[in-house]
Design an enzyme around this catalytic site. Structure first.
Site, PDB file in Angstrom:
ATOM      1  N   GLU A 448      67.869  42.797  40.407  1.00 48.14           N
ATOM      2  CA  GLU A 448      68.836  43.887  40.542  1.00 48.14           C
ATOM      3  C   GLU A 448      68.538  44.874  41.665  1.00 48.14           C
ATOM      4  O   GLU A 448      68.817  46.062  41.543  1.00 48.14           O
ATOM      5  CB  GLU A 448      68.974  44.636  39.208  1.00 48.14           C
ATOM      6  CG  GLU A 448      69.563  43.768  38.122  1.00 48.14           C
ATOM      7  CD  GLU A 448      69.769  44.493  36.803  1.00 48.14           C
ATOM      8  OE1 GLU A 448      70.798  44.236  36.165  1.00 48.14           O
ATOM      9  OE2 GLU A 448      68.910  45.301  36.403  1.00 48.14           O
TER      10      GLU A 448
HETATM   11  C1  ACM Z   1      67.543  41.687  34.103  1.00 45.99           C
HETATM   12  O1  ACM Z   1      68.206  41.599  33.074  1.00 45.99           O
HETATM   13  N1  ACM Z   1      67.778  42.623  34.975  1.00 45.99           N
HETATM   14  C2  ACM Z   1      66.473  40.738  34.391  1.00 45.99           C
END
Ligand code: ACM
Length: 638
Positions: A448
């Protein structure tokens, strides 16, 4: 008792994400004026802030602080409301509204913080439907309380023994294994009677332990006759066999109407996958070392063997690092007047939580004794708000504030890959980590990173020019390759989330990535040559709501993950035969944004965690939802 209460409701207009209406009740005996109201909510106000009836002064991830109109006075027994649109998404469940609220009186002077009661989020005017049962009632075809269910079993039910005890002449190792599994049973069921005893008595049955023979890792066999023989080639196999015996006897003693202990027969068993994991996020909500130890006990009882310890995130850095004490001082503390703002249910009281290195060693030792490998995660380069707040040199000082935001709403939260300070920091961090964690893998996150990260950084621009890199993800790949090299220098191997492969990724040989975004990602990674653990959010994220209905708590961004789906889902379903060797196993993930209490943790994590454990151990053709539903009622919670 608080004299103030916040209620929030949601309505769908205007599209796309509707309106959040917030009402503050003054239940005190004095008029309320000159204040600020803050709350934490995963349903967030986005820029440009669009609020009627108040001014949104500050929004830091899910922390929102509002100023009322200048001359507002809320009389005793009266309320004040305002409305927020331009939300990040439409809420889906009762837990999507305010998780905590703080009233600050005399904000320009004494700044007194007062707790405000909050309750669930309700959608205005919608008729709410009660969720149905989450699992079927359960039905047994064989009366044995074993979970995960063995690969092969042929048993005749018999009388329930008083206890099981070691056969005469047992080795020290066998006696120790016996004692260890009974200790585990006792920690998990302190109210139940001993099932593995050292003392033969009238009514006990003897267990002979034979080490050796041709068994796979963790496999075991039980031959059940007057004397029970347990055979395995390693300590894990012996422990697994003893746990299965303990589970059967425990079941037969606490629910004799449903469960029996066998008189005779065989169990021949081996794990389906070598990686039977659970992750635990201790950053969003902190679980202390004793809690983590209990969690490990629960994993061991389910014959799981990997604990993925998510030790750092935007919300707090939880692992003591001797070279950087600030990480677990200000970097692990949140509060209305702290460096890090309240998040995710934090209220007036400052909250702090971290593990000392001694505590970490104890956790690793406890896990090791139970056959569980601790895979530690430091989530880099993104998810680093806490670290950057206390070590600002890891960012570009000239980068404009709010140059980019993570999906959780944190601004500029990624370590800068173009600063040598970043690698100096990581070198010291990894040096300490390899002393604490014996595991082959060190998980470095990699998830992310917001597209656009670092593109306003002068240092990053120079690096891109020098190395011929384009965009955030090629920068990320440059960073990951250096990190993989640093780990290799320390004898460790990189594990990370699936985005590690973005922008060119790293050398896939030996690298282990966790496919979380969707199942197809796992297959893609395996094609690229990575080893893969399947953790798809749609099945194995235990913070997702368990039913679609508004009244069911939990997250919705990866969809709904019913306990039936978590159990029946087949991670290798679409995996082409030739790529199967790359699939190392499966893992539950326990993200804790919503787990503001242990009660919520238990409500969402169980029994789904037990379902993932069975999916990790039991061959597909031996899975049986109804049997699982009947047995799982006996299983411990956190
Ligand atoms: C995640 O759920 N950001 C690995």
């Amino acid at each position: 008792m608080s004299s103030y209460r916040l209620e929030n409701t949601w309505s769908p207009e205007p599209a796309p994400f509707g309106t959040l209406k917030v009402t503050l009740w003054n239940l005190s005996e004095t008029p309320l004026s000159d204040f600020r109201l803050a709350y934490t909510s995963l349903t967030r106000a986005m820029k440009p802030f669009t609020v009627s009836g108040a001014e949104l002064e500050l929004r830091d991830a899910n922390y929102h602080r509002y100023a009322p109109p200048a001359d507002l006075v809320v009389a005793p027994g009266e309320s004040w409301s305002f409305e927020v649109t331009n939300l990040n998404r439409d809420p889906r469940h009762i837990t999507d509204g305010a998780k905590s609220a703080i009233l600050t009186l005399d904000p320009a002077g004494a700044k007194t913080h007062v707790e405000v009661e909050v309750s669930d989020l309700y959608p205005e005017g919608r008729e709410l439907v009660e969720p149905g049962p989450l699992l079927p009632e359960g039905k047994l075809t064989e009366p044995y309380a074993i979970l995960p269910w063995p690969a092969a079993l042929e048993l005749e039910a018999g009388e329930t023994p008083l206890a099981l005890c070691p056969a005469p002449g047992a080795s020290r190792e066998a006696l120790a294994a016996f004692s260890q599994v009974e200790a585990l049973h006792r920690r998990l069921y302190p109210e139940a009677r001993t099932v593995l005893s050292m003392v033969p008595m009238p009514g006990t049955r003897a267990v002979a332990i034979e080490m050796g023979g041709d068994f796979a890792e963790g496999a075991y066999a039980l031959e059940i006759a007057e004397v029970i023989t347990l055979k395995a080639a390693d300590d894990d196999g012996i422990r697994h066999g003893l746990i299965v015996l303990a589970q059967m006897l425990h079941g037969a003693t606490v629910d004799a109407a449903s469960f029996r202990f066998p008189a005779s027969g065989t169990i021949t068993d081996a794990p389906r996958y070598g990686w039977r994991g659970s992750h635990l996020d201790v950053s969003r909500q902190f679980w202390d070392a004793a809690d983590v130890t209990r969690f490990l006990d629960i994993l061991a009882w389910h014959r799981m063997n990997i604990f993925h310890w998510h030790l750092t995130d935007d919300e707090g850095w939880r692992m003591e690092v001797k070279a950087y004490p600030q990480l677990t001082e200000a970097g692990a503390t949140r509060g209305p007047d702290a460096l890090l703002t309240p998040q995710l249910g934090n209220g007036v009281d400052e909250v702090h939580g971290h593990y000392t290195q001694d505590q970490i060693r104890d956790v690793v030792a406890h896990a090791g004794a139970l056959g569980i490998t601790v895979v530690p995660e430091v989530d880099i380069p993104g998810h680093c708000t806490a670290a950057l707040a206390v070590i600002p040199e890891l960012a570009d000082p000239q980068e404009a504030p709010e140059s980019y935001h993570s999906v959780q709403g944190f601004a500029n939260n990624a370590l800068n890959p173009a600063r040598e300070e970043t690698y100096d920091f990581l070198a010291k961090l990894f040096d300490e980590m390899v002393e604490l964690f014996p595991a082959k893998y060190l998980h470095i996150g990699g998830d992310e990173v917001a597209d656009g990260s670092w593109l306003n950084s002068h240092y990053a621009r120079l690096l891109m020019e020098k190395e011929g890199l384009s965009g955030t993800f090629e920068l990320q790949s440059y960073f990951m390759r250096r990190v993989a090299g640093m780990l290799a220098e320390r004898g460790r191997v990189l594990a990370g989330w699936n985005e590690v492969a973005h922008g060119g990724g790293v050398d896939p040989e030996g690298t282990l990535l966790m496919a979380w975004e969707k199942p197809e990602v796992g297959i893609e990674l395996a094609k690229e040559g990575y080893d893969v653990v399947m953790t798809p959010g749609q099945a194995y994220y235990l913070d997702m709501a368990q039913a679609e209905e508004w009244l069911e708590p939990g997250a919705a961004w990866a969809g709904t993950s019913t306990p039936v789906h978590s159990y029946t889902y087949e991670a290798e379903g679409e995996f082409p035969e030739e790529l199967r060797p790359r699939l190392k196993g499966i893992q539950a993930c326990i993200w804790c944004e919503h787990f503001t209490s242990r009660a919520y943790f238990n409500r969402l994590v169980f029994p789904r965690l037990c379902g993932v454990a069975e999916a990790a151990w039991t061959p597909k053709e031996r899975k049986d939802l109804h049997r699982y539903a009947a047995i799982v009622k006996l299983h411990p919670a956190f």
